[in-house]
Design a protein around this motif. Sequence first.
Motif, short mmCIF file in Angstrom:
data_model
loop_
_atom_site.label_atom_id
_atom_site.label_comp_id
_atom_site.label_asym_id
_atom_site.label_seq_id
_atom_site.Cartn_x
_atom_site.Cartn_y
_atom_site.Cartn_z
N THR A 1 1.06 -1.32 0.03
CA THR A 1 -0.13 0.08 -0.16
C THR A 1 0.75 1.27 -0.22
OG1 THR A 1 -1.57 -1.23 1.39
CG2 THR A 1 -1.92 1.15 1.43
N ILE A 2 1.97 1.30 0.71
CA ILE A 2 2.93 2.43 0.91
C ILE A 2 3.64 2.58 -0.41
CG2 ILE A 2 5.04 3.39 1.87
CD1 ILE A 2 4.05 1.92 4.61
N ALA A 3 3.79 1.41 -1.00
CA ALA A 3 4.44 1.61 -2.46
C ALA A 3 3.55 2.03 -3.55
CB ALA A 3 4.93 0.26 -2.86
N VAL A 4 2.21 1.56 -3.52
CA VAL A 4 1.27 2.35 -4.35
C VAL A 4 1.18 3.52 -4.34
CG1 VAL A 4 -0.81 1.63 -3.41
CG2 VAL A 4 -0.53 1.38 -6.05
N GLU A 5 1.10 3.93 -3.14
CA GLU A 5 0.85 5.52 -2.98
C GLU A 5 1.96 6.29 -3.44
OE1 GLU A 5 -1.86 5.40 -2.46
OE2 GLU A 5 -2.39 3.67 -1.14
#
Lengths: 261, 485
Positions: free
Chosen positions: B285-289
């Motif tokens: 999730t952090i990566a996609v943001e």
Amino acid sequence: MERFNFIFIVAGILFFTLAFVIMGALPLAQYQGIDVVSMDQIATNIPYQFDELARDYPEAFEKAFGTTEPTAEAFKEALEAGRQAYIAEACWHCHTQQIRRIDPNDGTEVGHDVSRWAPDTRLESEADEYHNAMNYPHLFGTRRVGPDLIRSSGRHSNDWHLAHLWNPRETSPYSVMPPYTWFFDDDQGKVPNARGLGMVTYLQWLGSWHTQFAPSEYEDLPRIHFDESWYPPYVPPEVQPGEDGDPYAEEDPYGSSEEDY
Amino acid sequence: MTQTATTPLIRPTVVTSRGETRVLVDTTSAKLHFIAAVAWIGVGIVAGLLYSFVFLRLYPHEGIEVLSAGRIRMMHTNLMAYGFLTNAFIGMLHWVVPRLTGEPVLSHALSKLIWIAWNAIVAAAMWGILTGQAQAIEWGETPFWSDHLVVVGVALVVINFTWSIIRSREKSMYVTLWYFTAAFVWTPLVYIMGNYLPQTLVPGTGGAALVGLYIHDLVGLFVTPMGWGLMYFFVPVISRKPIYSHAISLVGFWGLAFFYPLNGVHHFLWSPIPMFAQYGAVISTIAVEIVVTTVVINFVLTMRGEWYRLRESIALRWFMVGMTCYFITCFQCAFQTTLTMQKVIHFTDWVVGHSHLVMFGVFSFWIAGVIEHLWPKLTGREWWSRRLNLWHFWLWTLGVALMFTDLTIIGVVQGLLWDSLRPWEESIRYSEIGWFFRMISGWMILVGFVCLAVNMLMSFVSRQDHVDTVYAGQFPEAAPTGVNG
């Protein structure tokens, strides 16, 4: 690289499958070989509140389930009716059914779930509680306007639940829950119909495996064991037994201990 | 006359080549889909507003079974997803896809059939929800029997538009079409996975992992690619500038495709789902943001030197306010998904505020921009009143700002009150002021919607013809003279 076929296969099929395997199939693999608890197995442990319903509302009970006896068949029917009503009214959008693995309320950690929703057993929700025929699909919920319900068994009496369903503010003055008058056949909230009886049965069933199963019966149910090293360390505090050795001996089974949960 | 990586090649709605005239764009279908979308969002907003009354103990519909609070809540979310967003996206696809590929959709008759079938399905599903046949899957509460119909409907849509993309003779696909192609694969897969497996095969916790994937993928693999696709088409067209960087659009697309599907379990953090899945979901999730933020930067840099256009173009304003909301959402995502934050804010109104910011503040705003831009082109009539459009814009913008701020604050208040082990009802009483302001924001959104609906209707019946802007010379290598956006 930017052609239809490449995007279709790599981004569309491949990446989706990869995610499905990692996030869907791998967690599922943990439950491989564990039988799903069937309705028949569930009905081998009928909460005593169901007997009370049959005794207190004989006519409504017979009309709803075709018998005056709290049989296993009637129990299965009532559970199913209760679950259907629970889903139809989207109860699960305001009431969760999971006690998260956070707590311990020892002053060092933020968290509240176990202290608030399982103050007696201090057990958080485990996967085996959901591995049964009543969880197609699960009802974890994502929003908690009202209390968590996974351990609602025995927290209140049948009559409390029926009064609460008829008009929530009669029992909980600040509740924002709407009244469910269509769970009753009359216009005074005294004659519950199949949905009302089913809902109470369902609520008294949720968590009954922790409060009411005799130890031998409880051990017979299939359990799922996880590698605990996956989880943060958690040491449940000891429960002080009552005078006769039963930790719940002092509690009124009819739920007079109506503290604000 | 080829399209470059940063500028879409836009063809007219009707092309003539080698003496053969072909109708590329089925404007009637596009128009019908936008009309249906606006009608459904009206019903959906009313449902949401009624639901907000319930929290204030004002029961305009107390004792009416079909208007039970839970049922109108399910109607609210499902109408937005399947009634509003889907209809608007199909309408937008009708306008965009054939003009980028140079090929019409499979069949214009099929398009009409899809319009009838899809809206019949939505209506039937709403009837099912209101009569108590709902399914307990978030964003998929439509009755189980209607899921089969939805799959057929989605398949028809996919076939209809994929036909146009496959037959295209372009050397390379413009970035909009990558997003659409991927969405055409993902949407049916996501829908089947989320609605069928937990209902029939996978009970309990395992099913919850799949439902988490479904909740997230419906937003991430259907709505987001559609939204980005329309942005990559309409922003260059309206601002008349090429996209800032082709490389960033590559990063954005492949980052989204790889990381977004891995996020699902973050909806059930600290649940009995195995922790390795939860840790993985948090990290991805952090990566996609981070990836998505780079795409926002791409659009901001595209607008560099063109910001004055926001004064004249309300459509561009919708896009850029939506972009701002998107940046806030992504920034918020990256830290609210951590296990620490989740202890406090999970189950609170913080999450409700977040989802309104995404689904309403971002995607509905982009669609509002598309309607603002396309309605005169589709009907051939000038907007009846620019002032009403401005009212619509400001009421929705301020409405969503109020709702988001308000729900975020009371979300934290609720989380900390629960944590303090104060009696449960205390958190209800402290939330009442927040729920009041949420109702106010609901009213603002409803009035804004009325402005839009009245303006659309009056433009349609008015007689002032729309004079199309001609894009001659704007994209010298891409846009032939006389082609409008």
